[in-house]
Design a protein around this motif. Structure first.
Motif, mmCIF file in Angstrom:
data_model
loop_
_atom_site.group_PDB
_atom_site.id
_atom_site.type_symbol
_atom_site.label_atom_id
_atom_site.label_comp_id
_atom_site.label_asym_id
_atom_site.label_seq_id
_atom_site.Cartn_x
_atom_site.Cartn_y
_atom_site.Cartn_z
ATOM 1 N N GLN A 14 -10.259 -5.035 1.845
ATOM 2 C CA GLN A 14 -9.764 -3.808 1.243
ATOM 3 C C GLN A 14 -10.425 -3.526 -0.121
ATOM 4 N N THR B 114 0.854 -1.188 0.000
ATOM 5 C CA THR B 114 0.000 0.000 0.000
ATOM 6 C C THR B 114 0.891 1.239 0.000
ATOM 7 N N ALA C 241 0.169 2.194 5.447
ATOM 8 C CA ALA C 241 0.822 2.202 4.129
ATOM 9 C C ALA C 241 2.286 1.819 4.317
#
Lengths: 345, 361
Positions: free
Chosen positions: B270, A5, A99
């Motif tokens: 997700q 991510t 992330a």
């Protein structure tokens, strides 16, 4: 690593958010499908822009940030005043593990300060460095690119800082260029070890004695573009000037060619005949092709893209970030710095 | 009793269970992930065995929910595909493998068109699909709402939108004739279409949703002109969400579609949460929908087809991603100028084929 991510500061850069959104939209359609993007910025503007670009929404989350740091703002004050800027929220997302890395084409100074605020320095590293690639005529390792650092993370650097830059650059070149013993050179105003600013003279000795490095000695500015060395070490002020000179020289050469094209029929004909090769050359020296500069020395992957980056440069910055995350760049650099001596040639 | 052409019929449920909705599907790139951009792709697709054909994520799960048996009512599913009639047996076998039983399955008479020299009809979809849609509606003689599924590879959004506006009376026969002329539909096909369209009743139930699978990842903004009835989607969880919002689906239907995508298509929280946020961003779903879904989830007993606590975890992520500002539905003034859309489409195709300028000059 199962999936990656990336947090992307969508509001950073002269062409933001349009070109950032366009680049992320394109990236979301490519690859193996295991990369997700957190697009951080004004949710209304970003949502409207996403209408315009073909993208895979399964791979994109928009994270709202009410403010952004303008390119003309003083970095420190702006960060203190705008704690909910797109840059700060993107850094938070990386710091809290949502992330794996950050890409920003916004205010470079603010990006560096913010990254230093949220991420930890690698063991033994006191100063971070921005490492930029530039085109050279020689293939070394996997490509024709040289690496120069620091190009602006700090203005001045001590001899020890320059030694750290050399170690980080060497580790990075090993990783991205596939070279076992990257050639390291120290940028100075003379090849002579005793000439130059005191910190450079001192750094020469440190690098020469450091058995973890494949150190070749000092080089002068004209040797940068030749491509004989894989890593060129200098302080941020000098590196920034040198890099922009390289970029500007390429652009100026093409401007000259353009003006010649308009002036004489013979030149026009000649340039037309050469246009295929010139196009390749332009691609080779176009900074948009190389994406951003990795900020080395922190425990997270951070790519600082040029503020004038367009869609292509941002897209390449995203690719670079993904590559560095997959390669576990921070861990690799830390290991290399702590690691064994390398054998000389 | 339904009156469908025998050659088109795959199965009909006997009995008196009333049909309450008709779902009309395209096949390639809507139900099946098919490549036909090159001759090589076409040949490979034609030779592919039923078991090698791949579904669009969630298509089977959604269709199973549509056809889930209910004692009081049922839905009809028809497929109208641009694939040639010679593919019928392979495709029927594929339906069988997927456990899907369409009520009607229409394929394009491509070979017949070639033999008759109707080459424009081989590539063109407007005449073929409009004629098929109107014929099936006329044959079925049912006044129930319809939901249509297509993709962005051809002209599904355009064709379905014209069909929906004809059914609802938003456009008349004069506009239809102009569209058919502009789309260069053969006179014989045009005559049939005009005849079927003339028999539409003003009080007929309407087409209330059109889903366009963005197989080519077209920009969703390209479909804004067709109005909020058309929803571009990237997976069938998004379609299920909209059907839930329209109260066509229950939460249980929605969860089963998500469950199917988790097990068959390797989806996770997700991807599903991002798909949800996408619909909120595009204002297909609103803040009110999100609140209603949360309230329903509170009292919902999760089935064992999904991991324990999955729905609540998904809702937590969806809430975290929900836009900060109040989301309201988009306003729209329709119907669009269909002739202008056809002309713009043609101009765009011509522009794409132009060569780009060189480095100098």
């Amino acid at each position: 690593m199962d999936s990656i991510t990336l947090a992307v500061d969508a509001m950073g850069g002269y062409n933001a958010p349009r070109d950032v959104v366009a680049a992320v939209a394109a990236a979301s359609r490519q690859g193996s499908g295991d990369v997700f993007f957190l697009l951080v910025g004004d949710e209304v503007r970003l949502s409207d822009l996403l209408y315009e670009f073909g993208h895979n929404p399964e791979r994109i989350s928009v994270i709202h940030a009410p403010h952004y740091i303008g390119l003309g703002e003083p970095a420190q004050q702006a960060l203190e005043r705008k704690t909910d800027s797109s840059l700060e929220i993107a850094c938070e997302l990386v710091a809290n593990g949502e992330a794996d890395g950050l890409v920003s084409a916004g205010h470079p100074g603010a990006a560096i300060l913010c990254a230093r605020k949220y991420f930890q320095p690698l063991p033994g590293i006191s100063r971070v460095a921005l490492a930029s690639v530039y085109p050279t005529p020689r293939v070394r390792g996997t490509d024709r690119l040289g690496l120069i650092l620091d190009v602006g993370a700090t203005l001045r650097a001590s001899a020890e800082d320059l030694q750290n830059f050399a170690l980080m650059g060497s580790a990075y070149a090993r990783l991205v260029k596939g070279l076992e013993r990257p050639r390291v050179a120290l940028l100075s105003n003379s090849r002579e070890a005793r000439i130059g600013p005191p910190e450079v003279v001192e750094a020469y000795e440190l690098l020469r004695e450091d058995k973890r490095l494949n150190f070749y000695g000092n080089i002068e500015g004209d040797e940068i573009p030749r491509g004989d060395y894989d890593v060129i070490v200098c302080e941020g002020f000098v590196g920034d000037v040198a890099l922009k000179l390289l970029e500007g020289t390429g652009e100026a050469a093409f401007e000259l060619a353009r003006s010649a094209y308009d002036k004489h029929l013979a030149w026009k004909t000649g340039l037309k005949l050469l246009s295929g090769g010139l196009k390749k050359l332009k691609t080779a020296i176009d900074f948009e092709e190389y994406g951003g500069a990795p900020l080395l020395g922190l425990d997270r992957v951070v790519i600082v893209a040029h503020p004038k980056s367009g869609k292509k440069a941002i897209g390449n910055s995203l690719k670079l970030a993904i590559k560095n995350i997959r390669a576990r760049l921070p861990e690799q650099i830390a290991q290399d710095i702590a690691g064994a001596e390398i054998e000389g040639e | 009793m339904l009156k469908l052409r025998v050659s088109d019929v795959v199965s009909q449920d006997p009995g008196d269970v009333p049909v309450v909705r008709i779902y009309r599907w395209d096949l390639d790139k809507t139900y099946l992930k098919t490549e036909f951009d090159s001759i090589k792709d076409l040949i490979r697709t034609a030779l592919q065995k039923p078991e090698d054909k791949i579904n669009v994520p969630g298509a089977v799960a959604l269709l199973k929910e549509v056809k889930r048996p209910r004692p009081e009512s049922r839905s009809m599913v028809t497929f109208i595909s641009g694939s040639p009639t010679q593919m019928r047996s392979i495709l029927e076998k594929k339906f069988e493998l997927d456990g899907i039983q369409p009520d009607a399955f229409i394929l394009k008479p491509t070979l017949e068109n070639i033999l008759k020299g109707r080459l424009k009809a081989v590539r063109g979809q407007v005449g073929y699909k409009l004629e098929a849609l109107l014929r099936v509606r006329s044959d079925a003689a049912l006044s129930v709402p319809e939901t249509l599924f297509g993709d962005d590879a051809e002209q599904d959004a355009f064709i379905y939108s014209v069909y929906a506006d004809l059914v609802s009376g938003n456009i008349g026969l004069d506009v239809l004739r102009d569209v058919l002329v502009e789309a260069e539909v053969y006179a014989t096909t045009m005559e049939k279409i005009m005849r079927y369209a003339a028999h539409l009743q003003p009080d007929d139930a309407e087409v209330d949703r059109i889903f366009i699978n963005l197989d080519r990842r077209s920009p969703p903004g390209r479909f804004l002109t067709f109005g909020p009835r058309i929803v571009p989607i990237v997976n069938y969880f998004q379609a299920a969400l909209v059907l839930w919002a329209d109260e066509t689906f229950t939460l249980d239907n929605l969860v089963h579609v998500a469950g199917g995508m988790l097990s068959r298509d390797d989806y996770g929280i997700q991807e599903l949460a991002n798909s949800f946020q996408d619909l909120l961003r595009r204002r297909v779903l609103t803040s009110a929908h999100l609140d209603r879904l949360e309230a329903e989830v509170e009292v919902y007993e999760e089935p064992d087809i999904i991991p324990s606590g999955f729905v609540k975890r998904l809702m937590t992520r969806v809430r975290a991603l929900a836009p900060r500002s109040e989301i309201k539905e988009r306003e729209w003034v329709g119907p669009p100028d269909y002739i202008e859309i056809l002309r713009a489409d043609r101009a765009l195709k011509a522009a794409v084929t132009q060569k780009s300028a060189g480095l100098f000059g």
